[in-house]
Design an enzyme around this catalytic site. Structure first.
Site: not given
Ligand code: ADP
Ligand code: ASP
Ligand code: MG
Length: 815
Positions: A678, A682
């Site tokens: 995750d 980003k």
């Protein structure tokens, strides 16, 4: 003396007639007014319909009866029984005459314009006769005046031209011998030199009032209607339209010419010539001061006075190198059309002069084409001129105001508003007076266009954003709560009105163009929502064709992303916290950016990185201002942040992860955080926004977990593996401690390369002091070279994410 004209609605019912008589009586206390009346509302349309039915040989008795009932009902309500009969009789006589005429049309199956005018005249005759008789109860000297006898015109039935000299004399003469009476004059109708009834064009009663006012040098001509005067746009189309205090004759003329139906354009001329003020007043709100149309208008700060439109228009395009542009061509074309009574609404000619485009009513197209083909037969055969091309289903939108002449940038503002709303402009015309800029657009876009342009020009009013929200999980729900609470503040301080016009989740969806009630959206959605289907949600959003539209994707799903392109193509902005779109293939990320730019809309996704923290925006601002980013370092996972901020001193790694999970900071399987995937997404989005063409595989992830932890089949087994590997983590921790450093799992972007790795940082590093689950990012740039710029704060959670989405929505509203 004043002339008071009452329109269709004002004579449309018993109650309204009573109101109008009260107003007449009030005026009579000053001086006897001349009262001009229209037919009862709807009657002229019915008469037109009956005439056409008779021509086709269809029965018209039912409509005739309906007209009779309409009048009889008023008579029964407003007159004492003893006084009713003479009025019934007279109306009956009128309607019998009308029936005879219709019967004749029916037998001949032929309806001339002359006969049609005669048929239409009965609307004004019946209404005026009836009202003048009812008036007797309140006024001792009312007189029914068959106005056709005093307005003399040419033979141009349907839209006759007034002989003003003769008309003036007749009116003056009649008035002077009847000055002691209150005259109730039929509007709209006139007569030619052979005393045949003619009409002054639809809406022509206003003109009748101006003709009488001008002949009698009235002090004022009042047009009483059903709205608060002339407004900035048709109030039926634009809810935010507001009343104008005053306008010049030219402005009123331009506004009404392009469809502001509230006053009939020719009305302005007689008033203008004699400088008599025209006042548009509201029968149903007599206290409203009225809109004044006069010559000495105060300077106004408004850039435009109003927007008007015609919703049924066709354009004809003529082109051909050998003909168009030659001296005399346009002269021949337009005199031909004018001779044959074809009203040309708008003309544009390309600067190359190879083509002329003009707009006419759809009903005139066929005749216009026939006329052109006949007149230019030789040129067409010689192929000097191409066959005329016709486009239907169009509309005209015009912005009008004298101030446009003195204010640069008016057309820019108009086209910006149209462009941002995806409205394709087919033709443009600016009157040489610069009082008017008109555009031709698709008919289906008209309402959206008028509302968007109204928002763009009347900036003192609140701008409206229409938002369609997908996803009603934590973030969606929180956003609705925040929106509901903030709406009054936004309206007051930001001149922005945010309306949630659609809500959908995987089960249900609801829409409301007026805005959904955010205090009851959940019950509304569950109880009255339709079965949800993502494609239908998007289709419906597009079909509603609202101005200033935003699609808000509060899901974490890939499904909505497949529609982003389509949404941008429909000129709708997107705000999203969903990372799926921007972190898949670079080509897709790029295609979204390109599509948003191409269609002039916004794509905001601040919450993709660090929730509500201003990270994406800061990066963008730095780059736009010409700064060069040399390095970005970041911790963009709340879970990882928490774990390494707490994995110190005596704390074990296993215990720290467990604690993070107990506090709700991790995914159900903490490995989904600890594997850095995750975080990687980003970093990838940041890298792309910083201008690097990277794919997910290009971001190097340094694994924190030993293989056995990653491979454990269950969460429980994973924890056992963590415990078993305690020594490994202890070694890492102690190694750092020995050097007076701490462990941090840091994402880094430098020289176009992105990586996430476990590092040891000392107290000089900005990430040394991090605590809790905060996110942090530092930008090292040419300007922030020695001391990087740092953004730090909570980077997860529904409240801060929803707040970030909210801020993005408001940013769309600023454009
Ligand atoms: P009347 O029957 O009184 O002559 P009309 O129907 O001819 O009334 O004109 C009034 C109507 O004009 C209003 O009800 C309104 O819907 C419409 N209208 C269109 N544009 C405008 C505008 N710019 N300002 C006010 N009214 C407008
Ligand atoms: N009754 C006519 C019409 O409907 C004239 C008017 O209302 O002004 O066009
Ligand atoms: Mg009217």
């Amino acid at each position: 003396m004043k002339v008071l004209k009452f329109g269709g609605t004002s004579v449309g019912s018993a109650e309204n007639i009573k109101t109008l008589l009260k107003l007449v009586l009030q005026e009579k206390q000053n001086e006897n007014p001349v009262v001009v009346l229209s037919a009862m509302s709807g009657v002229t349309n019915m008469l037109t319909e009956m005439a056409e039915m008779a021509e086709r040989g269809e029965p018209f008795a039912a409509q005739l009866k309906q007209i009779e009932n309409k009048h009889f009902e008023v008579i029964r309500t407003l007159l004492p029984a003893a006084d009713q009969n003479p009025v019934f009789t007279k109306i009956k006589i009128f309607l019998n005459e009308l029936e005879d005429v219709l019967q004749a049309v029916s037998s001949l199956k032929e309806l001339s314009l002359q006969t049609k005018d005669l048929i239409l005249s009965y609307g004004e005759k019946c209404a005026t006769f009836m009202v003048s008789h009812i008036a007797r109860q309140y006024i001792d000297n009312p007189l029914y005046v068959f106005g056709a006898d005093y307005i003399k015109t040419d033979h141009n039935f349907g839209n006759a031209k007034v002989d003003t000299v003769l008309t003036d004399l007749l009116i003056k003469d009649f008035y002077h011998s009847n000055q002691d009476k209150v005259l109730f004059v039929t509007g709209f109708i006139a007569s030619n030199t052979e005393n045949k009834v003619t009409t002054l064009g639809r809406g022509g009663s206003d003109y009748t009032a101006a003709i009488w006012g001008s002949a009698l040098d009235a002090e004022e001509i009042q047009i009483w209607t059903d709205v608060n005067g002339m407004m900035t746009a048709d109030p039926r189309m634009v809810k935010k339209a507001f009343s104008l205090e005053e306008l010049s004759y030219t402005e009123a003329m331009e506004l009404s010419y392009f469809g502001a139906k509230v006053i009939y354009p020719p009305t302005m001329l007689p008033a203008f010539l004699k400088k008599i003020p025209l006042v548009i007043k509201n029968t149903f709100q007599p206290d409203f001061k009225g809109t004044y149309i006069r010559s000495d208008v105060k300077p106004s700060v408004m850039p435009i006075k109003g927007i008007s439109s015609i919703d049924q228009i066709s354009i004809i395009n003529l082109s051909g190198g050998g003909m168009v542009g030659k001296a005399g061509f346009s002269g021949r074309l337009f005199s031909l059309l004018s001779r044959e009574q074809i009203n040309v609404v708008l003309i544009t000619q390309s600067s190359s002069e190879h083509s002329i485009t003009f707009a006419v009513k759809p009903s005139d197209v066929e005749t216009a084409i026939k006329l052109i083909e006949k007149e230019f037969e030789l040129e067409l055969n010689a192929q000097k001129l191409s066959r005329p091309e016709v486009e239907h289903n169009l509309a005209v939108l015009a912005v009008v105001g004298e101030n446009m002449k003195h204010t640069p940038g008016m057309s820019g503002r108009l086209f910006h508003a149209l462009g941002r709303n995806g409205i394709n402009v087919r033709a443009i015309a600016q009157g040489s007076s610069e009082y008017n800029i008109s555009v031709i657009i698709g008919k289906d876009d008209l309402s959206k266009a008028v509302n968007a342009v109204h928002d763009a020009f009347f900036t003192d009013l609140k701008r409206t954003l229409n938002i369609f929200c997908l996803g009603t999980g934590n973030i969606g729900k929180t956003l609705f709560t925040q929106l509901k609470e903030q709406m009054p503040f936004l309206a007051k301080n930001n001149d922005l009105q945010v309306r949630v016009t659609g809500i959908g989740n995987t089960r249900k969806m609801i829409f409301n163009a007026e805005g959904l009630d955010l205090s009851a959206w959940e019950t509304e959605l569950n109880e009255h929502g339709e079965q949800a289907e993502l494609k239908q949600f998007i289709d419906q959003m597009i079909a509603m064709n609202l101005p200033n539209c935003v699609f808000v994707d509060n899901t974490a799903s890939e499904a909505p992303v497949t529609f982003y392109q389509h949404i941008f193509q429909n000129t709708i902005s997107i705000v999203t916290c969903n990372k799926k779109g921007n972190s898949a293939a670079y080509a897709q990320y790029k295609s979204f950016k390109d599509a948003a730019r191409k269609h002039g809309v916004d794509f905001y996704y601040e919450t993709n990185v660090g929730a509500g923290l201003p990270i994406i925006r800061t990066l963008k601002d730095l780059m736009m201002s010409g700064d060069k980013i040399t390095r970005i370092e970041a911790i963009l996972s709340g879970t990882i942040s928490y774990i390494f901020n707490n994995f110190k001193d005596d704390a074990g790694f296993y215990e720290t992860v467990k604690q993070a999970q107990d506090l709700g900071y991790t995914e159900p399987d903490p490995r989904d955080d600890l594997n850095g995937k995750d975080f990687m997404r980003k970093m990838l989005i940041l890298a792309r926004d910083a201008g690097h063409n990277l794919e997910a595989d290009d971001v190097k992830i340094d694994n924190i977990l030993p293989d056995s932890c990653l491979q454990a089949p269950t969460v429980e087994a994973f924890y056992q593996e963590l415990e078993r590997n305690a020594a490994y983590f202890e070694t890492l921790k102690n190694k750092a401690k020995d050097q007076n450093k701490v462990l941090r799992y840091i994402g880094k972007l430098e020289d176009g390369k992105a990586e996430i790795s476990l590092q040891m940082v000392d107290e000089n590093h900005p990430f040394y002091m991090l605590s809790g689950s905060d996110n942090i990012i530092s930008f090292t740039t040419d300007r922030y070279m020695n001391r990087p710029m740092v953004v730090k704060g909570p980077g997860a959670g529904a409240e801060v994410t929803a707040a970030g989405v909210f801020a993005d929505i408001i940013n769309v509203g600023r454009a």
